[in-house]
Each structure stands twice: as structure tokens, then as C-alpha cells.
Design a protein around this motif. Structure first.
Motif, PDB file in Angstrom:
ATOM      1  N   VAL A  48       0.836  -1.201   0.000  1.00 58.37           N
ATOM      2  CA  VAL A  48       0.000   0.000   0.000  1.00 58.37           C
ATOM      3  C   VAL A  48       0.873   1.254   0.000  1.00 58.37           C
ATOM      4  O   VAL A  48       0.630   2.202  -0.767  1.00 58.37           O
ATOM      5  N   ALA A  49       1.905   1.288   0.834  1.00 57.42           N
ATOM      6  CA  ALA A  49       2.798   2.456   0.877  1.00 57.42           C
ATOM      7  C   ALA A  49       3.512   2.638  -0.454  1.00 57.42           C
ATOM      8  O   ALA A  49       3.666   3.776  -0.941  1.00 57.42           O
ATOM      9  N   ARG A  50       3.943   1.545  -1.044  1.00 57.21           N
ATOM     10  CA  ARG A  50       4.650   1.644  -2.330  1.00 57.21           C
ATOM     11  C   ARG A  50       3.724   2.192  -3.416  1.00 57.21           C
ATOM     12  O   ARG A  50       4.130   3.031  -4.228  1.00 57.21           O
ATOM     13  N   GLU A  51       2.474   1.736  -3.418  1.00 55.01           N
ATOM     14  CA  GLU A  51       1.527   2.223  -4.428  1.00 55.01           C
ATOM     15  C   GLU A  51       1.174   3.689  -4.185  1.00 55.01           C
ATOM     16  O   GLU A  51       1.059   4.480  -5.135  1.00 55.01           O
ATOM     17  N   ARG A  76      -4.217   2.777  -1.165  1.00 61.95           N
ATOM     18  CA  ARG A  76      -4.764   1.934  -2.224  1.00 61.95           C
ATOM     19  C   ARG A  76      -3.968   0.638  -2.316  1.00 61.95           C
ATOM     20  O   ARG A  76      -2.766   0.609  -2.072  1.00 61.95           O
ATOM     21  N   SER A  77      -4.679  -0.404  -2.718  1.00 65.06           N
ATOM     22  CA  SER A  77      -4.074  -1.699  -2.987  1.00 65.06           C
ATOM     23  C   SER A  77      -4.599  -2.175  -4.329  1.00 65.06           C
ATOM     24  O   SER A  77      -5.806  -2.322  -4.518  1.00 65.06           O
ATOM     25  N   ASN A  78      -3.685  -2.378  -5.282  1.00 67.84           N
ATOM     26  CA  ASN A  78      -4.063  -2.766  -6.638  1.00 67.84           C
ATOM     27  C   ASN A  78      -5.011  -1.745  -7.259  1.00 67.84           C
ATOM     28  O   ASN A  78      -5.949  -2.089  -7.961  1.00 67.84           O
ATOM     29  N   GLY A  79      -4.773  -0.478  -6.974  1.00 71.81           N
ATOM     30  CA  GLY A  79      -5.569   0.592  -7.534  1.00 71.81           C
ATOM     31  C   GLY A  79      -6.889   0.834  -6.842  1.00 71.81           C
ATOM     32  O   GLY A  79      -7.580   1.820  -7.136  1.00 71.81           O
ATOM     33  N   LYS A  80      -7.267  -0.031  -5.915  1.00 68.62           N
ATOM     34  CA  LYS A  80      -8.551   0.100  -5.221  1.00 68.62           C
ATOM     35  C   LYS A  80      -8.328   0.693  -3.827  1.00 68.62           C
ATOM     36  O   LYS A  80      -7.333   0.371  -3.171  1.00 68.62           O
ATOM     37  N   PRO A  81      -9.231   1.549  -3.362  1.00 68.35           N
ATOM     38  CA  PRO A  81      -9.080   2.119  -2.007  1.00 68.35           C
ATOM     39  C   PRO A  81      -8.993   1.027  -0.951  1.00 68.35           C
ATOM     40  O   PRO A  81      -9.764   0.053  -0.978  1.00 68.35           O
TER      41      PRO A  81
END
Length: 668
Positions: A48-51, A76-81
């Protein structure tokens, strides 16, 4: 305290701080990123931090700096909140990585939690000195003041407080569960320095009220800021500060013996009116008090009893009922007029509305900002999902799990705390007015334990904000024992050896020894697959399990096929069906490489087909990709292997019982 005493104590405090920093350096910092990612929480915080960092940088480059900063508001994770937790842990990683001009990596996360562990130890040292130090008599208090006497008749002086505070912090620095939280990327460790600082500041404001009968606005502001930052780390932070700090104030006022002098000046001459003595309970007050206790306790036991699944759960249900009865008891006693006025005055000078309300406003402001970016409906749905995943009411197993964690969570401190608790109960000790700060420590332990036992599932890491209080209780017992000459001869060297051994042992284990369990991380398996020429890494999937550690090492989202057994937000999105995987292989004309649990899913019947058997039954041809690296999931119980999956050729009509290169019959 005289100036001469202060000059004597200052060097001692400096040496204490240096010794605590040394202990933390040994326990928390060796080999920060030597061991691969194994913990789910740690891996999720990383991806999440990397994204967030990548989206922020890209937006700043393509649009504006302000737009880039706005991207840092929504994890976000995989573009999703991904709103399971507020963003403080992600901001900390990104801030450290940006300061070093780097991309977020494992080292940054583990450095953040190690620093939080160090700061938590130092905050515990300061808070212990504040809570355990006697309150001086207030102005216009009668001259006949009872000396500050602790358990077993020990005089609570500056030396006693110093010993207790240093012992508390040293035992926390080497506590088993505390060090674990400071060595893996669990965000709970960030609550320790923030909540402890907030509780410390409220206790300082209460001391100013007790001694000088005025408001310490500096302490109130510090408490408000620390609580707000803690709330941006995890929502229960407000509850921790409220129950520990303000619960401690209420606990002392509610149970202070009759005759205790309290400040009840609401408006007129607030700082000049005389203190008043608490009266004896009236003839009708005691029966009413116990009626309230029964009214709270009995229904709680009955509700908790409905969830009993084993004989030991009966004890858990009784513990829940006991906490509810204590709440009812306090509620009834606080309604006694003079005690209510004393509590109101104490709160009016320590300002819970500002401290707690300010933190709530900050948290709501962040939620509003997120809702404005992703929509109110999406924000509400994610918030409800988080509540459903974490809040469990009146689970009888929860207090038993929490008691187990407390029995070893702070290492030597847990043992010392147990012994201290037994001694306090046998001595029937209750803090006098001069030791009123000790009630904050009691509330910190009792109320936080009760809250997480009544509202939670009994997860060990949820108790992390309580470890400083448990260490302080142990430190209190150590100081009492050291004050007794016969015991101090063997106790001091034994404690030093135990604490140094725990620091060195845990520093070695988490830095180097844990490599013996490297198969819990997919790091080596992913590296070996990436080095091969016959594996298409962009076609790598996982079957019936999800771990963000794969996403971290592959630097992309790994699609899950089948039931991942976690909700969509935790898995980074919805899972593919086996049918969808087959259609993808047919459409692309390329094989899929799937990481498969070789055994059965834990909890499934023994006759249930394995994951690879389900793939073969669907008509796929599976061949194992041989690797030397191992990867195990299900807490080390299940091996994960990589299989190449393809559709059968027309001439392949017979199914094979082997999964190592032979074919399965196609689906008609």
C-alpha cells in the motif's frame, strides 16, 4: 524537590536514557531487512505504501504538487481504495523513503517500526516517572498531610520512582510481544509512543490541577496532538487514551476513601476556595451501588454465555461479567454529588473534550477528504467492512486469549507484574491522594484489557498499547523489592542478566536467526522463478490463497484463482474462477503458472480433493516447475509449489493420476 536534588538526579536520568537506547539498539535494529516478508500485516503495509508513493510521484510529475499530495490521503491496494487502517503507517514509510531519495522497500518499514519501538520505550520511561511520582499537596490544604507510602509500607521517594521507571522501560524494551511488534511491520507499535505520550500529558495536566488548581494548557495541547496522530494510526487510539488517562482520573475520584480532600470549586473562586472532604456513603447509596453493579454484570454474563464453546470459555464469560459489574459500580458511585462535582472539576482542567474531541475531528476530517475523492458510498462500505472484520462483542474466548498474551507479552515484565499484582491484592493497597497518578496505571491496565476483551476477538497484537502499563506494574514491583535490602542483593544482578540476555537473544533472532524459517517468505521462491527462462512471470497466479508478500516481491498484483478466503479488499480485488483461468489460457494461447498449496486447506475434510486435483478435474494439464527454494503457508503447515498449466492437446484424451507432467482429460 530542591535544586540540589535535581542536579543529582539529572545525570542519572541521562544515563537511564542512554542505557535504554542501547537496549533498543540491540533488540530492534540488527539485520532489519535480512529476513524476508512473512507476516501478512507487514506485506500489506509495504504494497500500500509503495503504491501510494508511486501514485503521488506520478501525479506530481503529470499534474501538480497539490494533486500529488492529495494522492497520499487515500491508501490503495491494486488501484482500489484500502481503508482498513488510517494512513499514518504509510506516511511514515513514504516520508523516510523520500528523505533518503528511495522507493519504499522492506528496510523503510522495519526501520519505522523499530524507531517506534525505541520511542515507545523512552515515552514509557517518562510516563512512568510522571505517574508514579507523588502529587504534592494543593494550596490551602491542611498541614497534616499523610506521607507518600506505597505497598508494604515502602516510602515513595525520588529514588523509588527512578528505579521503577527505569525497570519498567527496560523490561518493555525486551518484552517478547513488544519486540516482535518492533521487528515486523505491524502498525500497532506506532500507537505506543503516541498513546503513551498522550496519557503522560494528561497525567501532567491532572497533576497541575491537583497541586496548583489550574489548567496546564501546554500539556493539554501535547495530549491533543499525540492523540490525533495516534488516531490517524488506528481508530482505537481515542479509546485507549480515554480509558487510560481520563478513566484513571475517574477511578481515583470514584473510589477515593471518605475523608479524602478534593477540589469541587465549579465556578466561584476556583483556585481559592477550600478543598472538601469526601463524605461517607449514605444509607441508601450502598444498596443502590451494588444494584447497579448487578444490573450491568448479570446480563453481560448471560449474553457472553451464549457463545460458550468449551468449558474454559465459562471463565471468559465470568470475566466479561466482572468488567461490566465494575462499570456499573463506577457509574453509580460517580452519581454521588460531591464525587460528581470533583470529577467535573478535574475534567474541566484536563479537557477531555479538547483532547479526545480534537482527535475525533482530525479523524473525521481525513474520512471526509477520502470520501470527497472516492465517494461517500464506497467509503462507508469499506468502513463497515472493517468494523465487521474486527469488532466482536462479548466473545468469551477473548479475555482468555488476552490473559495468555499478558502472561508473557512483556517478558520479565509480565512475570514481575503478576508477582506485583498478587502483592498489591494481599496488601489491600489503594493509592492515596499523593499517589493518585497510580490510578491512571490501574485504569490503563484494567480498562484497556476489559475493552479489548469485550469488543475484540482476543488478538494479541491489539494489546500492544497496553504493554507499557504492564511493564510499569512490573517496574513498580521491582522498585518495591529493591527497597527491601535482603532481596536487592540477588534481584538486581538477576534482572540485569535477564534483560541483557533477552535483548541480545531477540536482536539475534529477528536479525539473523529467523533465516532458519526463511521458507515462510516467498522471497527465495520468487527469485528462483525469476531467474528461470521457462517461466512467464507475468502469467503467475496463486490458487486458493492470497498473500501480499507475493505482490511485494513481484512488484505487481498477483491474481488469485478460486476462493482466497479473505475479503476482496484484503485480496486486492476479486478472485478469478478456474473457468475464467481456462478461458484466459485459451484466449492468450499461453500457459499459466500457478502457485498451488500441495496439501488440503486446513479445516477441510480429509476426503476433500486437493487444489491440484481440482485443476485436473477441470481438464487442465499440470506439470510441476522444479525448484529448490521452498515457500510454506498456513503458519508453516502447507507447502506451495509452482505448476505450469495448459490446455490438453487433441491427442491427449486420457487423464493421468500424476501431476508431474502427465495430462488430464479435456473438458467436453
Amino acid at each position: 524537590m530542591s535544586q540540589a536534588q535535581l542536579r543529582t538526579l539529572a545525570p542519572r536520568h541521562a544515563w537511564h536514557v542512554l542505557a535504554l537506547i542501547f537496549l533498543c539498539a540491540v533488540a530492534f535494529f540488527p539485520g532489519l531487512d535480512r529476513h524476508g516478508v512473512t507476516n501478512w500485516q507487514e506485506a500489506q503495509r509495504l504494497i500500500v505504501a509503495r503504491e501510494m508513493q508511486a501514485r503521488s510521484r506520478n501525479t506530481m510529475a503529470s499534474r501538480s504538487t497539490l494533486a500529488g499530495f492529495k494522492e497520499l490521503l487515500v491508501p490503495r491496494s491494486n488501484g482500489k481504495p484500502y481503508l482498513a487502517k488510517p494512513p499514518m503507517i504509510y506516511w511514515s514509510q513514504i516520508g523516510l523513503a523520500n528523505a533518503m531519495g528511495q522507493r519504499v522497500e522492506l528496510w523503510h518499514l522495519r526501520a519505522v517500526v523499530a524507531l517506534a519501538g525505541l520511542l515507545g520505550v523512552l515515552a514509557t520511561y517518562g510516563a512512568a516517572r510522571e505517574l508514579l511520582r507523588p502529587h504534592a499537596p494543593a494550596e490551602r490544604t491542611p498541614k497534616s498531610v499523610v506521607p507518600s507510602t506505597g505497598p508494604l509500607g515502602i516510602v515513595v521517594d525520588a529514588q523509588f520512582v527512578d528505579r521503577a521507571a527505569f525497570s519498567s522501560a527496560a523490561m518493555l524494551a525486551t518484552g517478547l510481544l513488544y519486540v516482535r511488534s518492533g521487528r515486523i511491520g505491524e502498525l500497532d507499535i506506532l500507537l505506543v509512543p503516541l498513546c503513551t505520550t498522550a496519557i503522560w500529558a494528561v497525567a501532567r495536566a491532572w497533576r497541575t490541577h491537583q497541586e496548583q488548581r489550574r489548567t496546564n494548557f501546554g500539556a493539554v495541547v501535547i495530549a491533543m496532538v499525540a492523540t490525533a496522530l495516534a488516531t490517524l494510526t488506528k481508530d482505537p487510539a481515542v479509546m485507549v487514551v480515554a480509558l487510560a488517562a481520563y478513566g484513571g482520573i475517574a477511578l481515583w475520584i470514584v473510589f477515593a476513601p471518605s475523608g479524602t480532600l478534593v477540589d469541587t470549586a465549579v465556578v466561584r473562586r476556583r483556585g481559592g476556595s477550600p478543598l472538601q472532604a469526601l463524605p461517607e456513603a449514605g444509607s441508601g447509596e450502598r444498596p443502590l451501588t451494588w444494584t447497579w453493579a448487578a444490573a450491568f454484570g448479570v446480563p453481560s454474563v448471560l449474553v457472553a454465555a451464549s457463545g460458550i464453546e468449551s468449558p474454559t470459555d465459562i471463565l471468559g464469560a465470568l470475566i466479561i461479567g466482572l468488567f461490566a459489574a465494575l462499570l456499573g459500580l463506577m457509574f453509580s458511585r460517580v452519581l454521588w454529588p460531591l464525587r460528581f462535582r470533583a470529577l467535573f472539576v478535574a475534567f474541566s482542567r484536563t479537557h477531555p473534550v479538547l483532547v479526545l474531541g480534537g482527535a475525533v475531528v482530525v479523524r473525521l476530517a481525513w474520512g471526509w477528504a477520502v470520501a470527497s475523492m472516492i465517494g461517500t458510498e464506497s467509503t462507508g462500505a469499506l468502513a463497515r467492512q472493517e468494523v465487521e472484520d474486527n469488532v466482536r462483542l462479548l466473545v468469551p474466548e477473548a479475555p482468555l486469549n488476552n490473559l495468555e498474551a499478558m502472561s508473557f507479552g512483556v517478558g520479565v515484565g509480565s512475570v514481575a507484574a503478576i508477582v506485583t499484582l498478587i502483592a498489591l491484592l494481599r496488601d489491600r493497597f489503594w493509592p492515596s491522594r499523593s499517589l493518585a497518578g497510580w490510578c491512571v496505571l490501574i485504569a490503563w491496565l484494567v480498562f484497556i484489557f476489559a475493552a479489548f476483551s469485550v469488543l475484540g476477538k482476543g488478538v494479541q497484537r491489539y494489546l500492544t498499547p497496553m504493554w507499557p502499563a504492564l511493564a510499569m506494574l512490573g517496574g513498580l514491583g521491582v522498585a518495591v523489592a529493591l527497597a527491601q535490602a535482603q532481596r536487592s542483593r540477588w534481584l538486581r544482578p538477576t534482572l540485569v542478566v535477564a534483560i541483557l540476555s533477552l535483548a541480545a537473544g531477540q536482536g539475534w533472532w529477528y536479525g539473523y536467526g529467523r533465516e532458519s524459517a526463511a521458507d515462510r517468505s516467498p522471497r527465495d521462491l520468487v527469485a528462483e522463478l525469476q531467474a528461470r527462462n521457462d517461466v512467464l512471470m507475468y502469467r503467475l497466479f496463486s490458487l486458493e490463497f492470497a498473500t501480499p508478500a507475493l505482490d511485494y516481491y513481484l512488484d505487481r498484483h498477483v491474481e488469485v484463482v478460486g476462493d482466497a478466503r479473505v475479503n476482496d479488499s484484503m485480496a486486492g480485488g476479486g478472485a478469478w474462477s478456474i473457468g475464467k483461468l481456462i478461458r484466459n489460457i485459451r484466449r492468450t494461447g499461453r500457459p499459466a503458472f500457478v502457485l498451488v498449496r500441495t496439501g488440503r486447506i486446513p479445516g477441510e475434510p480429509n476426503d476433500a480433493p486437493t487444489a491440484i486435483e481440482r485443476l485436473l478435474a477441470a481438464g487442465l494439464v499440470a506439470s510441476e516447475v522444479p525448484t529448490t527454494a521452498r515457500f510454506r503457508i498456513d503458519k508453516g503447515r502447507s507447502d506451495v509449489r509452482c505448476f505450469k498449466l495448459r490446455l490438453p492437446k487433441p491427442e491427449e484424451t486420457d487423464a493421468s493420476s500424476s501431476t508431474t507432467g502427465q495430462t488430464a482429460s479435456p473438458t467436453r
